[in-house]
Enzyme design. Structure first.
Site, PDB file in Angstrom:
ATOM      1  N   HIS A 111       5.480   3.877  -8.983  1.00 20.56           N
ATOM      2  CA  HIS A 111       5.219   3.171 -10.244  1.00 20.56           C
ATOM      3  C   HIS A 111       5.494   1.690 -10.032  1.00 20.56           C
ATOM      4  O   HIS A 111       6.554   1.338  -9.512  1.00 20.56           O
ATOM      5  CB  HIS A 111       6.130   3.746 -11.335  1.00 20.56           C
ATOM      6  CG  HIS A 111       6.128   2.947 -12.595  1.00 20.56           C
ATOM      7  ND1 HIS A 111       4.972   2.634 -13.276  1.00 20.56           N
ATOM      8  CD2 HIS A 111       7.140   2.381 -13.316  1.00 20.56           C
ATOM      9  CE1 HIS A 111       5.279   1.924 -14.356  1.00 20.56           C
ATOM     10  NE2 HIS A 111       6.582   1.750 -14.388  1.00 20.56           N
ATOM     11  N   HIS A 113       4.573  -2.540 -11.705  1.00 20.63           N
ATOM     12  CA  HIS A 113       3.976  -3.370 -12.756  1.00 20.63           C
ATOM     13  C   HIS A 113       3.122  -4.431 -12.067  1.00 20.63           C
ATOM     14  O   HIS A 113       3.166  -5.605 -12.444  1.00 20.63           O
ATOM     15  CB  HIS A 113       5.050  -3.998 -13.628  1.00 20.63           C
ATOM     16  CG  HIS A 113       5.762  -3.019 -14.515  1.00 20.63           C
ATOM     17  ND1 HIS A 113       6.425  -3.389 -15.659  1.00 20.63           N
ATOM     18  CD2 HIS A 113       5.892  -1.662 -14.443  1.00 20.63           C
ATOM     19  CE1 HIS A 113       6.961  -2.312 -16.245  1.00 20.63           C
ATOM     20  NE2 HIS A 113       6.649  -1.252 -15.511  1.00 20.63           N
ATOM     21  N   ASP A 136     -13.964   5.630  -2.569  1.00 16.03           N
ATOM     22  CA  ASP A 136     -13.246   6.205  -1.427  1.00 16.03           C
ATOM     23  C   ASP A 136     -11.936   6.855  -1.873  1.00 16.03           C
ATOM     24  O   ASP A 136     -11.445   7.776  -1.222  1.00 16.03           O
ATOM     25  CB  ASP A 136     -12.919   5.111  -0.400  1.00 16.03           C
ATOM     26  CG  ASP A 136     -14.127   4.751   0.463  1.00 16.03           C
ATOM     27  OD1 ASP A 136     -15.088   5.535   0.511  1.00 16.03           O
ATOM     28  OD2 ASP A 136     -14.094   3.666   1.095  1.00 16.03           O
ATOM     29  N   HIS A 185       1.593  -0.290 -20.652  1.00 11.64           N
ATOM     30  CA  HIS A 185       2.709  -0.251 -19.705  1.00 11.64           C
ATOM     31  C   HIS A 185       2.210  -0.671 -18.310  1.00 11.64           C
ATOM     32  O   HIS A 185       2.100  -1.869 -18.070  1.00 11.64           O
ATOM     33  CB  HIS A 185       3.333   1.150 -19.752  1.00 11.64           C
ATOM     34  CG  HIS A 185       4.563   1.329 -18.944  1.00 11.64           C
ATOM     35  ND1 HIS A 185       5.355   2.445 -19.040  1.00 11.64           N
ATOM     36  CD2 HIS A 185       5.143   0.549 -17.994  1.00 11.64           C
ATOM     37  CE1 HIS A 185       6.369   2.343 -18.204  1.00 11.64           C
ATOM     38  NE2 HIS A 185       6.253   1.188 -17.558  1.00 11.64           N
ATOM     39  N   TYR A 243     -14.480  11.563   7.519  1.00 11.31           N
ATOM     40  CA  TYR A 243     -13.808  10.295   7.812  1.00 11.31           C
ATOM     41  C   TYR A 243     -12.628  10.519   8.778  1.00 11.31           C
ATOM     42  O   TYR A 243     -11.930  11.523   8.702  1.00 11.31           O
ATOM     43  CB  TYR A 243     -13.311   9.680   6.506  1.00 11.31           C
ATOM     44  CG  TYR A 243     -12.593   8.378   6.680  1.00 11.31           C
ATOM     45  CD1 TYR A 243     -13.295   7.171   6.810  1.00 11.31           C
ATOM     46  CD2 TYR A 243     -11.202   8.340   6.731  1.00 11.31           C
ATOM     47  CE1 TYR A 243     -12.624   5.981   6.959  1.00 11.31           C
ATOM     48  CE2 TYR A 243     -10.537   7.135   6.890  1.00 11.31           C
ATOM     49  CZ  TYR A 243     -11.246   5.963   7.004  1.00 11.31           C
ATOM     50  OH  TYR A 243     -10.578   4.783   7.162  1.00 11.31           O
TER      51      TYR A 243
END
Ligand SMILES: [Zn+2]
Length: 246
Positions: A111, A113, A136, A185, A243
Site C-alpha cells: 500500500h 500513497h 501486460d 485514499h 513471455y
C-alpha cells in the site's frame, strides 16, 4: 492482541529460518517502495504471508525506514493477533489480513500513497487500459472501490477498507487485476509474493502517470481494443503464456 516472546523455544529452527526469510523479504519490499519514490516519511506498508503456517509479516507502525531491520517486522496470524515482534504492526494490518483471507492465491500486499495513483483514487476515476503496458499487468481498468459510509469509517475502519476492496473485486481474478484504488485514499496492490506486490505498486504508479498524460494529450483517448488487451495480457499470464524463459 497477545504477545509471545520473540524467537521463543516453541518454534523449531526450520520454522524460525522460514520466518526470518519472510521478514527479510518484507523489509526488502518496503525499502523498494522507498527507493522507487513511492513513499515518503513512514507512509506506505508492505506485508507477506506464509500460507502454510497462516502467518503474516508486516512493517511496524511509524518506524523510519532507514532504521528498520528484519527483527522490527511484526508477525501476526490471519486475524491480526501478534505472534512475534516487540513493535506495533502497521495501522493498515486489518486491511492486509482481510485481503489475505479473501484472496487465497496472493502472497503479498503493498500500500502506498504514490502521487499519480493517489490522484486517480482521489478523483475516484478508474485507470482505463490505454495501452499494452497496462494490459501486460491488468486485464482491464484499475478499479476504484466505493466510498465508505460514516459508520464504516467510525468502527473497524481498516477492516471495512478491506471489505470495500473485496466487494469491488467480486467476479474479478485478483491476479488478473492486482490492485485497486481505494476511493479518496490511495492504491492497494498485491501479488504472488511481497516483492511481486511492491512491483505491482511501482507499475500502478507508472500506469497512473501514463494514463494522465494520455488524457492530457488527447482528452478523448479511448481504451485499446479487447483483442490487443487479450493478446498482451494472456501472453504474460495464464496457461497460454509465452513471455520469458521456460
Ligand atoms: Zn493509506
Amino acid at each position: 492482541m497477545f504477545y509471545r516472546s520473540c524467537g521463543g523455544s516453541r518454534r523449531g529452527q526450520g520454522e524460525a529460518r522460514v520466518l526470518e526469510a519472510l521478514r527479510t523479504e518484507v523489509l526488502e519490499a518496503n525499502l523498494e517502495l522507498v527507493r522507487r519514490g513511492l513513499v515518503i516519511y513512514t507512509f506506505g506498508n508492505a506485508s507477506g504471508i506464509d500460507r502454510e503456517r497462516g502467518l503474516v509479516a508486516i512493517k511496524p507502525s511509524g518506524v523510519p525506514y532507514e532504521r528498520m531491520t528484519p527483527a522490527d517486522i511484526v508477525i501476526t496470524d490471519l486475524e491480526g493477533r501478534i505472534v512475534e515482534g516487540k513493535l506495533r504492526p502497521s495501522t493498515d494490518l486489518d486491511t492486509h489480513t482481510a485481503l489475505y483471507r479473501a484472496f487465497p492465491g496472493i502472497g503479498g500486499v503493498a500500500h502506498t500513497h504514490s502521487r499519480h495513483a493517489t490522484a486517480w483514487a482521489q478523483a475516484r476515476v478508474e485507470i482505463p487500459c490505454f495501452g499494452t503496458t497496462h494490459a501486460d499487468y491488468f486485464h482491464g481498468p484499475v478499479p476504484v472501490s466505493e466510498p465508505l459510509t460514516p459508520e464504516e469509517i467510525e468502527a473497524d475502519y481498516e477492516a471495512n477498507t478491506g471489505a470495500a476492496i473485496i466487494r469491488r473485486m467480486q467476479g474479478r481474478d485478483p491476479l488478473a487485476c492486482p490492485a485497486i484504488l481505494v476511493a479518496g485514499h490511495a492504491p492497494f496492490c498485491w501479488g504472488k509474493s511481497v516483492s511481486d506486490a511492491a512491483h505491482t505498486a511501482v507499475i500502478v504508479e507508472e500506469l497512473a502517470a501514463m494514463a494522465w498524460q494520455t488524457l492530457t494529450i488527447n482528452p478523448q483517448a479511448a481504451p485499446i481494443s479487447q483483442a490487443l488487451r487479450d493478446k498482451h495480457h494472456f501472453r504474460k499470464h495464464g496457461p497460454a503464456a509465452t513471455y520469458g524463459q521456460r
